[in-house]
Write an enzyme that holds these catalytic residues in place. Structure first.
Site, PDB file in Angstrom:
ATOM      1  N   TYR A  49      57.449   1.425  38.232  1.00  0.00           N
ATOM      2  CA  TYR A  49      58.476   0.556  37.615  1.00  0.00           C
ATOM      3  C   TYR A  49      59.148   1.251  36.429  1.00  0.00           C
ATOM      4  O   TYR A  49      60.153   0.756  35.913  1.00  0.00           O
ATOM      5  CB  TYR A  49      57.863  -0.770  37.107  1.00  0.00           C
ATOM      6  CG  TYR A  49      57.263  -1.671  38.149  1.00  0.00           C
ATOM      7  CD1 TYR A  49      57.340  -1.375  39.510  1.00  0.00           C
ATOM      8  CD2 TYR A  49      56.598  -2.834  37.784  1.00  0.00           C
ATOM      9  CE1 TYR A  49      56.755  -2.207  40.457  1.00  0.00           C
ATOM     10  CE2 TYR A  49      56.025  -3.676  38.726  1.00  0.00           C
ATOM     11  CZ  TYR A  49      56.098  -3.343  40.060  1.00  0.00           C
ATOM     12  OH  TYR A  49      55.520  -4.179  40.998  1.00  0.00           O
ATOM     13  N   HIS A 107      48.974   0.971  44.790  1.00  0.00           N
ATOM     14  CA  HIS A 107      50.217   0.214  44.990  1.00  0.00           C
ATOM     15  C   HIS A 107      50.568   0.003  46.468  1.00  0.00           C
ATOM     16  O   HIS A 107      51.060  -1.062  46.849  1.00  0.00           O
ATOM     17  CB  HIS A 107      51.365   0.959  44.287  1.00  0.00           C
ATOM     18  CG  HIS A 107      52.538   0.106  43.936  1.00  0.00           C
ATOM     19  ND1 HIS A 107      53.365   0.366  42.873  1.00  0.00           N
ATOM     20  CD2 HIS A 107      53.035  -1.024  44.508  1.00  0.00           C
ATOM     21  CE1 HIS A 107      54.305  -0.566  42.801  1.00  0.00           C
ATOM     22  NE2 HIS A 107      54.138  -1.403  43.793  1.00  0.00           N
TER      23      HIS A 107
END
Ligand SMILES: NC(=O)c1ccc[n+]([C@@H]2O[C@H](COP(=O)([O-])OP(=O)(O)OC[C@H]3O[C@@H](n4cnc5c(N)ncnc54)[C@H](OP(=O)(O)O)[C@@H]3O)[C@@H](O)[C@H]2O)c1
Length: 283
Positions: A49, A107
């Site tokens: 991110y 992730h």
């Protein structure tokens, strides 16, 4: 804040704050500060991110004792594998400016995630992380990991919302004691979810908003979630969901909204494996 207890005793707040797509560091710091002031105590970020530094700066600046808040971050595909995971963990911990990470997740189920998992087991045993888990693991990959590693994931963070309710995945997680955590709890605002007739009708009857009905539905399914908003008033709205209850009939009407697949991302498609393996977050 209600919480769900992971099998190692860590308490996971039922509602945390998501920071995906808040890339501008000034905006991200302000959002996390606002979310803390609104009462959020769990913050979800990821190496990919590109906002771990901003999230960490806001958390430290707010000044709450460290044991009063939790931060989740995630290992990107490029860093899968044992040694790369240990290096990526150090980078994330440094960016966040914390001594330990509360929840560290793989992730995506791509790359050498078995090597990554062994490194995460080591980080967990050393106390650098309080809990470890995975994200986007489809049931067969989750079962395979659970059956072949010493420490089972404590969490699997997956897409869950009224259009994609993940009944089978939830049953499998329950079998293995893995707690689900819903990403995209509002379906990332797709399919005009906030104006959906069923949800709006239920919201009207309770004097609540459609967003609150959706979050209440997640809560009543026992699923912790991490809604994202950049707006202070919506942060408060999204926490104000503990003073009403959906009836069994209303839960059934929302259950009927399930279309049984994602319209955001398909983790079983070769194209997703190809696309996510080609996203590089550092040189
Ligand atoms: N593990 C993964 O692969 C993965 C993938 C995606 C997301 N995540 C995590 O899950 C978190 C949440 O998912 P998400 O951000 O993708 O989507 P989401 O939370 O389902 O939806 C966010 C959208 O809903 C809007 N919104 C929020 N509260 C609202 C309200 N009360 N009324 C009306 N609109 C509202 C937001 O707009 P405004 O911001 O303009 O208010 C934004 O457009 C992420 O931030 C991230 O931390 C993880």
């Amino acid at each position: 804040m209600q919480s769900r207890t992971l099998y190692n005793g860590v308490e996971l707040p039922m509602i945390g704050y998501g920071t995906f797509q808040i890339r501008d560091s000034g905006e991200c710091e302000q959002c996390v500060a606002d979310a803390l002031a609104a009462g959020y105590r769990l913050f979800d970020t990821a190496a990919s991110y590109e906002n771990e530094a901003a999230v960490g700066a806001a958390l430290r600046r707010f000044g709450l004792p460290r044991e009063e808040w939790l931060v989740t971050t995630k290992l990107w595909v490029q860093d899968a594998g044992y040694d790369d995971t240990l290096r990526a963990f150090d980078r994330s911990r440094e960016a966040l400016g914390v001594e330990h990470i509360d929840l560290y997740l793989i992730h995506q189920p791509f790359g050498d995630y078995y090597g990554a998992w062994r490194a995460m087991e080591r980080l967990y045993r050393e106390g650098a992380v309080r809990a470890i888990g995975v994200s986007n693991f489809t049931p067969e990959r989750l079962v395979d990991l659970c059956m072949n590693q010493e420490i089972k994931p404590m969490v699997n963070q997956i897409e869950i919302h009224p259009f994609y309710q993940q009944w089978q995945a939830l049953r499998v997680m329950e079998d293995y004691g893995v707690v689900p955590q819903a990403w995209g709890p509002f379906s990332e605002a797709q399919k005009d979810i906030f104006n959906h007739k069923t949800l709006a009708g239920i919201a009207g009857r309770h004097g609540k908003t459609t967003a609150q009905v959706i979050l209440r539905w997640h809560l009543q399914r026992g699923i912790p979630t991490i809604p994202k908003t950049v707006r202070r008033e919506r942060m408060e709205e999204n926490l104000d969901v503990f003073d009403f209850a959906l009836t069994d009939k209303e839960m059934e009407r929302i259950a009927a909204m399930d279309i049984g697949h994602s319209e955001i991302i398909d983790h079983r498609c070769f194209c997703t494996a190809r696309q996510l393996n080609s996203v590089k977050i550092h040189g």
